[in-house]
Design an enzyme around this catalytic site. Structure first.
Site, PDB file in Angstrom:
ATOM      1  N   GLY A   9      -7.634  -3.925   5.185  1.00 49.05           N
ATOM      2  CA  GLY A   9      -7.994  -3.622   3.810  1.00 49.05           C
ATOM      3  C   GLY A   9      -6.916  -2.817   3.105  1.00 49.05           C
ATOM      4  O   GLY A   9      -5.962  -2.329   3.721  1.00 49.05           O
ATOM      5  N   ALA A  33      10.666  -6.673   0.603  1.00 50.79           N
ATOM      6  CA  ALA A  33       9.667  -6.083  -0.283  1.00 50.79           C
ATOM      7  C   ALA A  33       9.249  -7.066  -1.363  1.00 50.79           C
ATOM      8  O   ALA A  33      10.097  -7.654  -2.035  1.00 50.79           O
ATOM      9  CB  ALA A  33      10.244  -4.822  -0.926  1.00 50.79           C
ATOM     10  N   THR A  34       7.932  -7.221  -1.536  1.00 51.36           N
ATOM     11  CA  THR A  34       7.436  -8.132  -2.564  1.00 51.36           C
ATOM     12  C   THR A  34       6.970  -7.407  -3.819  1.00 51.36           C
ATOM     13  O   THR A  34       6.770  -8.026  -4.850  1.00 51.36           O
ATOM     14  CB  THR A  34       6.277  -8.991  -2.024  1.00 51.36           C
ATOM     15  OG1 THR A  34       5.211  -8.120  -1.638  1.00 51.36           O
ATOM     16  CG2 THR A  34       6.722  -9.842  -0.849  1.00 51.36           C
ATOM     17  N   GLY A  35       6.807  -6.095  -3.745  1.00 52.75           N
ATOM     18  CA  GLY A  35       6.287  -5.336  -4.877  1.00 52.75           C
ATOM     19  C   GLY A  35       7.274  -5.207  -6.017  1.00 52.75           C
ATOM     20  O   GLY A  35       8.479  -5.116  -5.808  1.00 52.75           O
ATOM     21  N   HIS A  49       6.683   4.041  -0.045  1.00 49.16           N
ATOM     22  CA  HIS A  49       7.125   3.130   1.016  1.00 49.16           C
ATOM     23  C   HIS A  49       8.598   3.365   1.340  1.00 49.16           C
ATOM     24  O   HIS A  49       8.977   3.399   2.512  1.00 49.16           O
ATOM     25  CB  HIS A  49       6.898   1.667   0.606  1.00 49.16           C
ATOM     26  CG  HIS A  49       5.494   1.205   0.786  1.00 49.16           C
ATOM     27  ND1 HIS A  49       5.151   0.256   1.715  1.00 49.16           N
ATOM     28  CD2 HIS A  49       4.351   1.557   0.161  1.00 49.16           C
ATOM     29  CE1 HIS A  49       3.853   0.040   1.655  1.00 49.16           C
ATOM     30  NE2 HIS A  49       3.344   0.811   0.713  1.00 49.16           N
ATOM     31  N   GLU A  61      14.531  -7.518  -2.073  1.00 47.30           N
ATOM     32  CA  GLU A  61      13.339  -7.674  -2.905  1.00 47.30           C
ATOM     33  C   GLU A  61      13.096  -9.152  -3.137  1.00 47.30           C
ATOM     34  O   GLU A  61      13.985  -9.871  -3.606  1.00 47.30           O
ATOM     35  CB  GLU A  61      13.518  -6.924  -4.219  1.00 47.30           C
ATOM     36  CG  GLU A  61      13.615  -5.429  -4.013  1.00 47.30           C
ATOM     37  CD  GLU A  61      13.838  -4.658  -5.298  1.00 47.30           C
ATOM     38  OE1 GLU A  61      13.861  -5.264  -6.398  1.00 47.30           O
ATOM     39  OE2 GLU A  61      13.997  -3.425  -5.211  1.00 47.30           O
ATOM     40  N   ASP A  82       6.551  -6.998   3.476  1.00 49.80           N
ATOM     41  CA  ASP A  82       5.426  -6.219   2.971  1.00 49.80           C
ATOM     42  C   ASP A  82       5.285  -6.491   1.480  1.00 49.80           C
ATOM     43  O   ASP A  82       6.101  -5.998   0.698  1.00 49.80           O
ATOM     44  CB  ASP A  82       5.660  -4.731   3.256  1.00 49.80           C
ATOM     45  CG  ASP A  82       4.404  -3.898   3.155  1.00 49.80           C
ATOM     46  OD1 ASP A  82       3.344  -4.448   2.821  1.00 49.80           O
ATOM     47  OD2 ASP A  82       4.489  -2.689   3.409  1.00 49.80           O
TER      48      ASP A  82
END
Length: 179
Positions: A9, A33-35, A49, A61, A82
């Site tokens: 979760g 990193a996908t954010g 992070h 990225e 992530d």
């Protein structure tokens, strides 16, 4: 290739656990990193992070095309992605409301996930992918939320089928559920 999927979760400790797995290998790590820092809250999450990661880790990225990480990772032995849930969000949030639930866009996301997974199978690296589990919650009350759960659920299942090891993290406690 060794693929490890870490699910759980939101705020369950899955990213921290995945980072520990990567660090414990003692090998060169690339953080994929996908954010995207589109607001102050997300910028703060990204900074948290970054602060947790060892300075010697590489970073790329990849907000939309996961398969790009396969090319960027050639000089690394471990890749930590992530996360898949943010990646799916990036795709869906770029879609105008009138196109929500578009079968063409859904299939494009699935094809990108498959291309990423296919690229991994030819790789000698250990890949640790983080994702949020959407199967434990209720059905979303809006069209975008339901589309997100459907697409992420399918991407998670595709990834888990290919994974050698799958962990579920609950309240900071990892449970190995496959492998």
């Amino acid at each position: 290739m060794s693929l490890i999927l870490v699910t759980g979760g939101v705020r369950s400790g899955k990213s921290g656990f995945a980072e520990e797995l990567a660090a414990d290998t003692g090998k060169r790590v690339l953080y994929a990193a996908t954010g995207e820092a589109k607001d102050e809250e997300m910028r703060s999450r990204i900074e948290q992070h970054q602060a947790r990661r060892p300075a010697e880790w590489g970073c790329v990225e990849i907000p939309q095309y996961l398969s790009y990480s396969n090319q960027a990772a050639k000089e690394y032995e471990v890749v930590l992605l992530d996360c898949l849930s943010t990646w799916v969000s990036n795709w869906l949030m770029a879609v105008p409301e009138e196109d929500w639930r578009s079968e063409a866009i859904t299939q494009e996301i699935y094809q990108e996930a498959k291309a990423w997974l296919d690229g991994l199978s030819a790789s000698p690296q250990t890949v640790i992918a983080v994702t949020s589990e959407v199967g434990l919650g209720g059905v979303a009350m809006n069209k975008l939320g339901r589309w997100f759960a459907d697409v992420l659920g399918d991407v998670n299942q595709m990834t888990a089928r290919r994974a050698d090891t799958v962990y579920a993290v609950f309240s900071g406690i990892p449970w190995r559920i496959k492998g």
